[in-house]
Each structure stands twice: as structure tokens, then as C-alpha cells.
Design a protein around this motif. Structure first.
Motif, PDB file in Angstrom:
ATOM      1  N   UNK A  24       0.818  -1.209   0.000  1.00 46.08           N
ATOM      2  CA  UNK A  24       0.000   0.000   0.000  1.00 46.08           C
ATOM      3  C   UNK A  24       0.851   1.258   0.000  1.00 46.08           C
ATOM      4  N   UNK A  25       1.927   1.214   0.806  1.00 46.39           N
ATOM      5  CA  UNK A  25       2.839   2.368   0.892  1.00 46.39           C
ATOM      6  C   UNK A  25       3.463   2.687  -0.444  1.00 46.39           C
ATOM      7  N   UNK A  26       3.786   1.648  -1.186  1.00 49.44           N
ATOM      8  CA  UNK A  26       4.435   1.854  -2.485  1.00 49.44           C
ATOM      9  C   UNK A  26       3.460   2.508  -3.468  1.00 49.44           C
ATOM     10  N   UNK A  27       2.196   2.075  -3.394  1.00 51.36           N
ATOM     11  CA  UNK A  27       1.194   2.677  -4.273  1.00 51.36           C
ATOM     12  C   UNK A  27       1.038   4.159  -3.979  1.00 51.36           C
ATOM     13  N   UNK A  28       1.056   4.494  -2.681  1.00 51.74           N
ATOM     14  CA  UNK A  28       0.920   5.913  -2.301  1.00 51.74           C
ATOM     15  C   UNK A  28       2.089   6.698  -2.883  1.00 51.74           C
ATOM     16  N   UNK A  29       3.282   6.106  -2.731  1.00 58.33           N
ATOM     17  CA  UNK A  29       4.496   6.766  -3.226  1.00 58.33           C
ATOM     18  C   UNK A  29       4.424   6.964  -4.740  1.00 58.33           C
ATOM     19  N   UNK A  30       4.010   5.901  -5.437  1.00 64.28           N
ATOM     20  CA  UNK A  30       3.920   5.977  -6.899  1.00 64.28           C
ATOM     21  C   UNK A  30       2.899   7.038  -7.305  1.00 64.28           C
ATOM     22  N   UNK A  31       1.773   7.079  -6.579  1.00 66.79           N
ATOM     23  CA  UNK A  31       0.740   8.066  -6.902  1.00 66.79           C
ATOM     24  C   UNK A  31       1.276   9.482  -6.718  1.00 66.79           C
ATOM     25  N   UNK A 467      14.387  10.578  11.597  1.00 71.71           N
ATOM     26  CA  UNK A 467      13.450   9.965  10.643  1.00 71.71           C
ATOM     27  C   UNK A 467      14.160   8.945   9.758  1.00 71.71           C
ATOM     28  N   UNK A 468      15.441   9.173   9.501  1.00 70.70           N
ATOM     29  CA  UNK A 468      16.237   8.190   8.753  1.00 70.70           C
ATOM     30  C   UNK A 468      16.316   6.876   9.515  1.00 70.70           C
ATOM     31  N   UNK A 469      16.319   6.977  10.872  1.00 72.63           N
ATOM     32  CA  UNK A 469      16.354   5.769  11.706  1.00 72.63           C
ATOM     33  C   UNK A 469      14.965   5.142  11.818  1.00 72.63           C
ATOM     34  N   UNK A 470      13.931   5.998  11.784  1.00 73.09           N
ATOM     35  CA  UNK A 470      12.563   5.463  11.873  1.00 73.09           C
ATOM     36  C   UNK A 470      12.201   4.707  10.584  1.00 73.09           C
ATOM     37  N   UNK A 471      12.710   5.222   9.450  1.00 70.22           N
ATOM     38  CA  UNK A 471      12.412   4.590   8.154  1.00 70.22           C
ATOM     39  C   UNK A 471      13.702   4.104   7.482  1.00 70.22           C
ATOM     40  N   UNK A 486       9.377   6.339   1.070  1.00 71.14           N
ATOM     41  CA  UNK A 486       8.257   6.921   1.808  1.00 71.14           C
ATOM     42  C   UNK A 486       8.771   7.791   2.959  1.00 71.14           C
ATOM     43  N   UNK A 487       9.763   7.270   3.690  1.00 72.54           N
ATOM     44  CA  UNK A 487      10.341   8.011   4.813  1.00 72.54           C
ATOM     45  C   UNK A 487      10.933   9.330   4.356  1.00 72.54           C
ATOM     46  N   UNK A 488      11.605   9.303   3.200  1.00 79.03           N
ATOM     47  CA  UNK A 488      12.210  10.522   2.646  1.00 79.03           C
ATOM     48  C   UNK A 488      11.148  11.573   2.372  1.00 79.03           C
ATOM     49  N   UNK A 489      10.044  11.108   1.844  1.00 75.44           N
ATOM     50  CA  UNK A 489       8.952  12.056   1.542  1.00 75.44           C
ATOM     51  C   UNK A 489       8.380  12.644   2.830  1.00 75.44           C
ATOM     52  N   UNK A 490       8.174  11.750   3.826  1.00 78.79           N
ATOM     53  CA  UNK A 490       7.662  12.238   5.113  1.00 78.79           C
ATOM     54  C   UNK A 490       8.622  13.268   5.705  1.00 78.79           C
ATOM     55  N   UNK A 491       9.916  12.949   5.610  1.00 76.15           N
ATOM     56  CA  UNK A 491      10.917  13.867   6.157  1.00 76.15           C
ATOM     57  C   UNK A 491      10.791  15.236   5.493  1.00 76.15           C
ATOM     58  N   UNK A 492      10.671  15.232   4.166  1.00 75.10           N
ATOM     59  CA  UNK A 492      10.617  16.505   3.429  1.00 75.10           C
ATOM     60  C   UNK A 492       9.369  17.303   3.833  1.00 75.10           C
ATOM     61  N   UNK A 493       8.233  16.604   3.966  1.00 73.91           N
ATOM     62  CA  UNK A 493       6.993  17.290   4.347  1.00 73.91           C
ATOM     63  C   UNK A 493       7.151  17.900   5.748  1.00 73.91           C
TER      64      UNK A 493
END
Lengths: 560, 249
Positions: A24-31, A467-471, A486-493
């Protein structure tokens, strides 16, 4: 050819399995990535449409200028694609992990090579295709082209890409035959980055914003008309331009003629590439697998020991060992340290942009100076995404050494924090101090922005490390996969939100200060300032400690 | 020295280790045998703190690996079957790194590191990047790293994989001597001959449960006196059923 088709089928099967078993996470990322890509493509289309409409309106010269522009785009891409194919070919044809298996099977070297040829072509050209499509769609639109034109684009682009890939691969095959070493790839990687950074600097220093000025624009157009490029007629960029331009005018004879030249050239050069590779590919590949020459044992001298025992700084033994290890591995990994070249370019362009900003009024200058803190924060967040966020993941398969050793997870993660913080603070200092000097800000503003950016740097570093350690992503082949996770995107947001919050918290006190400067009367409301100061403190403490604590907890519970 | 108490580990619905109990005294070489997927590596990973147990605990010299991980890890050494080590460090730098992680005084490191390089015949490559090392050389480097900090307990996961016969003999000698000096060795292996020759006691694990435990002689007495360890192992783990199938190949 049957073998090549089989290999391509397997590759497609892997791609389809990737989609079939995507989480599911990958689909979100791709979207999310698809939406960003679609917006970029649309923006590019609109931009080029406007440019082409403008050029078309130029009396007499309009159509000529459009053809020149398209020809130049194809020429620039031709050079870029050849270079990108050289670099990609090193990875796909010589250092790809599946080669050990493929070359162990009874498949001929030629079949493996042709399969790798298509793989290289795909990896090197897909991004350019996404850039060219909106440009050519805009061109088709202003000329009200028929539907067949869009199909023609694909038909013409295929041999164009084949030529670029063939030249790139041919050069890499020859280079690896002459210098069979991983270093050859590294050298070209660095050269590629230098080329990219130099092009970026050149484009920026040419001041494209001046083209908005009609007088300057006319001058540029006159220049384009007068420049003679007879050699272009023998370049694939000229052939594809002619084929596409003729098709839009429905001049089928001319269009087919140039497509013919393009296709025959593509066939011949790819044939030559395969024939040459058949002779020299194996020797180059085998040579690339070998390690460096064995050297005589070195004498370990006492100077080295003293240097290491003092370096870096006064941390405890294990902490110092981790720091030294991280610094050494960073500077020995070409794909890592070479990014510093891009970072240098980024700083130069950033400062140049500020230098070129027209700021005639105090009010405007004040606003820009304040917003500069936010822009610096954004730059630092992006740099942290590239250098800080992947710090834990870059331990990769070696992480068992840390986990099996007596060093605590807390110490390990704080080491990652410190090693990232120091260079990031230096970068932040350079950005804010020099940009403030160029903006000629007063003392109060210099102190405020420096302090804010320093605090932001601490916050962003902790956010990135935590966050790098969380993901964590230990099983990746390159760093780009960590950043785009996904973690990278969360970090940026989160980091952009954090920068925005800090700016909002400082907006009111800064406004009070500017009113004071303009009117000479004090507007300071101590009560509000204290409340804002407390919120500021809480936000920063939370940004530093929450991700770090959660990151430590995550690593402690991580099963490897 | 090493106590495994009611250890259970589940991955989703799969029970990889099922209520495992072992008590291994100081200086013993303990062989941990079992078919693929029996739970050997999982057990070693839990004992080293790389995995968390679902239930139960592991005590190393009295320290619970989950509750006092730093103290327990200070006295253990792990040699995994696939030794991934930082490819961009040289062999010498790697040992210095390990030495510092385990707080070995610099002077002691200076003395021991060349000795270890000599012993494992890595001298020639000591200042080369690890990425140029073969699998066997990397294995020897990891062993050097473990020996550098004088652990009380050593965990070995398939220690002979990738080693040439001379190095394999050397490694066997080293572990024998260490055991005589009181170091406890927990070894997982598929090479039954090594287990037979080296280990004081052997534990056979299948689907997460210990199905046989004792010295080679005890196992023979209890299971089949006239059979060697390989036959006993196959009898217990069901390997003999393949004999019929093999006739057709």
C-alpha cells in the motif's frame, strides 16, 4: 535473438511482479510521484506552448526560429544522452549484479550484450522522453498537427535514441577495454556531475531572465539567425528535427527521407557497436571484475597513530571510531563525495540569484531578507535529505557490526547527528552570512537570521537523523532509493512544515522591528513576544528530541 | 556462562524457536546442528541481540542480552556466515574501528593487530580496501576482529565457509586453544565432521525444538551405538528418506 527476447521477457516479468506485489505504501508513493511528474510535464507543456506562440508571432523569422529552437534542443539532448549512456553502460554492462549469473549460462556474449544494450537504452532515455513529449506536443498544437504526427514522434525518436545509446555504449566498451577498472566508471561519474554543474552555472550566468525584455529578446533572435552551423547537417539532431518539422507540414517525402537517414544510421552504428563488443566486451568485463594490483605491505608509522588518536575532536573511543569510519567511507565513495560538487554549484547559484535581485526599496529588501531565512531553510532541508536522512540506511549490510558491538544505539544515533550537524552548520553559515551581506541587512537582522538558521539546522539535522532511523532502508543499491522512499517524503513534508512554522513564529516580532525602523516608535508587545518565544522553544525542542527518541526506539527494536 | 531460558521466537504465525533451553558452561565448544530453516541462525541472532525474543531470555555471564545489552555485548564476539564489512575501509582500519568500539587501549591495538594479520596471513592486504578481499579473507578479518577484543563467548555461524584448508585448520586450532583458556564457543554448522571432532557437546534442532542433546558418545548411546554423527543426524531429521529417491538419479 530468441535469447534476447527471453531476457527482456524476464525483465518485464520482474517489473510486473513489482506492481503485483506492491504494498500500500508503495502505491501511495507511486501516486504522489506520478502527480508530481504529471504537474511537471503539464508545466513544461504550458511554458513551451507560450514560447512557441511568442516566436511564431515574430514577423518573417518566426517559423525559422522555432525550427532552430527544436534543433538546438535535440542537439543538446544528443550530447547529454551520449554522456548519460556512457555512465549508465558502466553500471548495466559491466557492474550489474545479474551479469555473474547471465555470463555463467550458455547464453552467448552477444545475446547478453544486446539485452544489456536495451536495458541501458531504457534507463538512459526515459527521462528525456518525458521532457521531449510535452515540448513536441506544444509544437504540434501550435501547428494544429494531425494525430499521425504524435505517432511519428515515437517512430522518429526510436532511431534517435538508438544512435545516442550506441555511441555511448561503444565509447564505454572501448574505454573499459583500455582501462578495465571501477575507477573508469568513477571518473566518468565525476565528469558527468562536473558537466551537469557547469551547464547549470552557465545557463544561470547567461541570465535567461533578460529574455523577458523584448529588446534583449530581439537581439538574441538576430544572433540565432546569423549563427551558421553547417556541421549540424551531419548530426542526428538535424535529421530528427527535419523529419519532425516536415511531418508537421505534411511534407511526407522529406519527412520519410530524414527518417530513413536516421534509421539507417541507427542500424549501422548499433551493428558496429555489437560487432566491436563481440570482440572486446568479455576482456573488458573480466578485467573489471579483478581487484587492483597487490601492493607491498605498508609500514604503519606512528604519525598515523597520533593523527587518528586526536581526530576527530574529543569524543569517546567508540564515538570517535564511528566518526572516523563515517568520514573515511564518505570520502572514498565517489557517488557520495562527488555530490559536494553539486552542492557547491547550488550555493554559487543561490548567492548569485540574491546578488542579481533588484531591491530598490527598504520595505522590499526587508521582506526578501526575512524570506531568505525560509529559502535557506528549504535549501538546508533538501541538502539534509541527501546527506543526513540516508545516514543510518547507508550502514547497509554492515549494520550487524554496530548491533553486535557494545556501543549503545543512543550513542550510535547521536554520532550520526553530530557528524551531519557540523558540515551542515558550515553550509548554513555560508548561505546566510553571504546572502545577508549581499542584501546589505542591518546588524539586528544579521544576528536574527544567523541564529534562526543555526537553530533550524540543528532541528533539520535531528529530524533527518531521527526519521532516517525510523524509516531505514538497508537493502538498496543506490542512495536515490533512500531519498525517494516513503520516509524521505515524510521527512521533506515535516521539515518544510517546520521551516514554515519557524517563519510564522518570527513574522510578528520582525514586523514589530520593521515598524520601529520605519516610524521610530516602539511597537514591541512583550507579552506576545514571550508567548511566541515559548512556542518557539517548545517547537524546536520537540523537533530535535522527538524524532531522535523515536529513531533510537526503532533501531533498538529493529530485527536484522 | 551461556544460558538460554524458555526461548521462543515467532515470525507471524511461524514458530522459528520453540521453548529452547540450554546451559553451556565456560570453556565448552557447543555444536548446534539442524537442517535448513531449523532455527540455528535465529537462535544465534537472538543471543547476540540482533533479534528480539518473543518469549524467554538469554543470559551471557549473568547479563541479560535484552536488559543489559552493552555489558553482554562487551564479552561476546560474532562470526556470521556472510561477513558484510565496510568495503571502503582497509583491513587495518576495520580492526582499529572494532578495537575502538570495544574500547581496547590504542597501545594494545598496535601490538595485537599486526599479530592477527600475521596469524591469518593477511599482512599483504592489510592496507587494501576490504572491497578487494575474497570471501575467505573477509571471514578471516572478521575473526581477527573478534579475537582482538578477547571475548568470553564466541558465536560462530558456519565458520569454515570460504576458508582454504590451511586456514580452516588454523581456525580449528585457535578455537580449541581458546576453549582451553575458558572461552565458550557456540558453533552452528552443517559440516558434521567438524562438529564431531571439535565439539564437547552437540545439540540438534529441528523446527525450533532441540531433539537431541549431549556429547557425541551420549548421542550414540541413546540413539544408535554403531552409527556415526552423520547417520544419527539424518535419522533424527528425516534425511534417510532421500536415499530411495537418490537411487533413481
Amino acid at each position: 535473438m530468441r535469447d534476447v527476447i527471453l531476457l527482456i521477457k524476464i525483465k518485464l516479468k520482474m517489473l510486473l511482479n513489482g506492481i503485483r506485489f506492491a504494498s500500500g505504501g508503495k502505491w501511495i508513493k507511486v501516486t504522489i510521484l506520478s502527480l508530481i511528474g504529471a504537474s511537471f510535464t503539464w508545466g513544461l507543456y504550458v511554458l513551451f506552448y507560450r514560447i512557441l506562440v511568442y516566436l511564431k508571432g515574430v514577423p518573417l523569422l518566426g517559423p525559422f526560429l522555432i525550427v532552430r529552437l527544436i534543433s538546438m534542443i535535440f542537439l543538446v539532448f544528443f550530447v547529454m544522452l551520449v554522456f548519460s549512456n556512457i555512465i549508465t553502460a558502466f553500471s548495466t554492462i559491466y557492474f550489474s549484479s545479474d551479469l555473474n549469473l547471465l555470463l555463467l549460462t550458455p547464453l552467448s556474449f552477444r545475446s547478453v550484450f544486446i539485452f544489456k544494450f536495451f536495458e541501458t537504452m531504457f534507463y538512459s532515455n526515459w527521462m528525456v522522453l518525458f521532457f521531449l513529449l510535452p515540448v513536441l506536443a506544444a509544437y504540434a498544437n501550435i501547428n494544429s498537427a494531425l494525430f499521425t504526427f504524435y505517432l511519428w514522434i515515437f517512430v522518429a525518436l526510436f532511431p534517435y535514441f538508438v544512435i545516442c545509446t550506441s555511441i555511448g555504449i561503444l565509447l564505454s566498451v572501448v574505454l573499459m577495454r583500455l582501462f578495465p577498472s571501477k575507477k573508469t566508471r568513477d571518473i566518468f561519474l565525476v565528469l558527468g556531475i562536473v558537466l551537469g554543474a557547469s551547464t547549470y552555472l552557465l545557463v544561470r550566468f547567461l541570465q535567461p531572465e533578460k529574455l523577458v525584455n523584448p529588446d534583449v529578446m530581439m537581439g538574441v533572435m538576430q544572433y540565432l539567425v546569423t549563427v551558421k552551423t553547417p556541421m549540424t547537417k551531419f548530426a542526428p539532431s538535424f535529421w530528427i528535427t527535419q523529419s519532425i518539422v516536415s511531418m508537421v507540414k505534411y511534407n511526407l517525402g522529406r519527412s520519410f527521407f530524414y527518417l530513413g537517414i536516421l534509421s539507417v544510421s541507427a542500424f549501422l552504428i548499433s551493428l558496429v557497436t555489437v560487432l566491436i563488443a563481440q570482440k572486446i566486451y568479455y576482456t573488458g568485463w573480466a578485467g573489471a571484475q579483478e581487484g587492483g594490483k597487490k601492493k607491498k605491505p605498508k609500514v604503519y608509522n606512528s604519525k598515523h597513530r597520533i593523527k587518528e588518536s586526536r581526530f576527530p575532536f574529543r569524543f569517546s573511543g567508540p564515538m570517535r571510531a564511528l566518526l572516523a569510519k563515517d568520514i573515511k567511507t564518505f570520502f572514498r565513495e565517489t557517488s557520495q563525495w562527488s555530490q559536494l560538487l553539486l552542492l557547491g554549484t547550488l550555493i554559487i547559484v543561490y548567492l548569485y540569484n540574491i546578488y542579481k535581485l533588484p531591491l530598490p526599496y527598504f520595505y522590499l529588501k526587508s521582506i526578501i531578507s526575512f524570506l531568505n531565512i525560509g529559502v535557506a531553510g528549504f535549501v538546508l532541508a533538501s541538502v539534509a535529505l541527501r546527506f543526513v536522512f540516508p545516514a543510518v540506511s547507508l550502514e547497509k549490510d554492515n549494520f550487524w557490526i554496530i548491533r553486535a558491538s557494545p556501543i549503545s544505539v543512543k550513542k550510535f544515533l547521536w554520532e550520526k547527528f553530530w557528524i551531519s550537524l557540523i558540515p551542515l552548520l558550515l553550509l548554513a553559515g555560508c548561505l546566510i552570512v553571504f546572502s545577508n551581506i549581499l542584501l546589505e541587512v542591518d546588524r539586528f537582522f544579521m544576528i536574527l537570521s544567523c541564529a534562526t538558521v543555526a537553530i533550524l539546522t540543528v532541528g533539520l539535522t535531528a529530524l533527518g537523523t531521527g526519521m532516517g532511523a525510523i524509516f531505514p532502508r538497508f537493502n538498496v543499491e543506490n542512495i536515490a532509493q533512500i531519498e525517494s522512499s516513503m520516509g524521505g517524503m515524510f521527512y521533506m513534508v515535516f521539515s518544510l512544515f517546520y521551516v514554515a512554522v519557524i517563519l510564522v513564529l518570527e513574522a510578528l516580532p520582525v514586523r514589530m522591528y520593521f515598524f520601529y525602523k520605519l516610524s521610530g516608535k516602539a511597537f514591541f508587545n512583550i507579552k506576545i513576544l514571550v508567548i511566541l518565544g515559548l512556542i518557539f522553544l517548545v517547537v524546536n525542542v520537540a523537533v530535535v528530541f522527538i524524532p531522535m527518541v523515536l529513531g533510537i526506539r526503532k533501531i533498538k527494536n529493529l530485527e536484522i | 556462562m551461556l544460558q538460554i531460558i524458555n526461548l521462543t521466537k515467532t515470525f507471524g504465525s511461524l514458530k522459528a524457536i520453540d521453548n529452547l533451553n540450554l546451559d553451556i558452561p565456560e570453556g565448552e565448544i557447543f555444536g548446534f546442528l539442524g537442517p535448513n530453516g531449523a532455527g540455528k541462525t535465529t537462535t544465534i541472532k537472538i543471543m547476540c541481540g540482533l533479534l528480539k525474543p518473543t518469549e524467554g531470555k538469554v543470559l551471557i555471564d549473568g547479563y541479560d542480552i535484552q536488559k543489559e545489552p552493552e555489558k553482554a555485548k562487551q564479552i561476546i564476539g560474532l562470526i556470521p556466515d556472510h561477513p558484510f564489512i565496510y568495503p571502503k575501509l582497509t583491513g587495518r582500519e576495520f580492526l582499529r574501528f572494532i578495537g575502538s568500539l570495544y574500547r581496547i587501549p590504542l597501545k594494545e591495538q598496535e601490538e595485537k593487530i599486526p599479530e592477527l594479520f600475521n596469524m591469518f596471513e593477511l599482512n599483504q592486504w592489510s592496507d587494501d580496501l576490504i572491497e578487494s578481499y575474497s570471501h575467505g579473507m573477509q571471514q578471516k578479518l572478521v575473526m581477527s576482529g573478534v579475537l582482538l577484543h578477547n571475548p568470553k563467548v564466541i558465536f560462530l555461524d558456519e565458520p569454515m565457509v570460504g576458508l582454504d584448508p590451511k586456514s580452516a585448520r588454523l581456525v580449528k586450532e585457535i578455537f580449541f586453544n581458546l576453549s582451553k583458556r575458558g572461552v565458550t564457543i557456540f558453533m552452528s554448522t552443517h559440516t558434521l565432521e567438524i562438529a564431531e571432532k571439535m565439539c564437547h557437546r552437540i545439540g540438534i534442532i529441528q523446527t525450533g525444538k532441540v531433539i537431541a542433546l549431549g556429547s557425541k558418545e551420549t548421542l550414540q548411546e541413546n540413539i544408535s551405538p554403531d552409527k556415526n554423527l552423520e547417520d544419527i543426524f539424518l535419522e533424527l531429521t528425516g534425511g534417510t528418506e532421500y536415499a530411495e529417491l537418490l537411487k533413481y538419479l
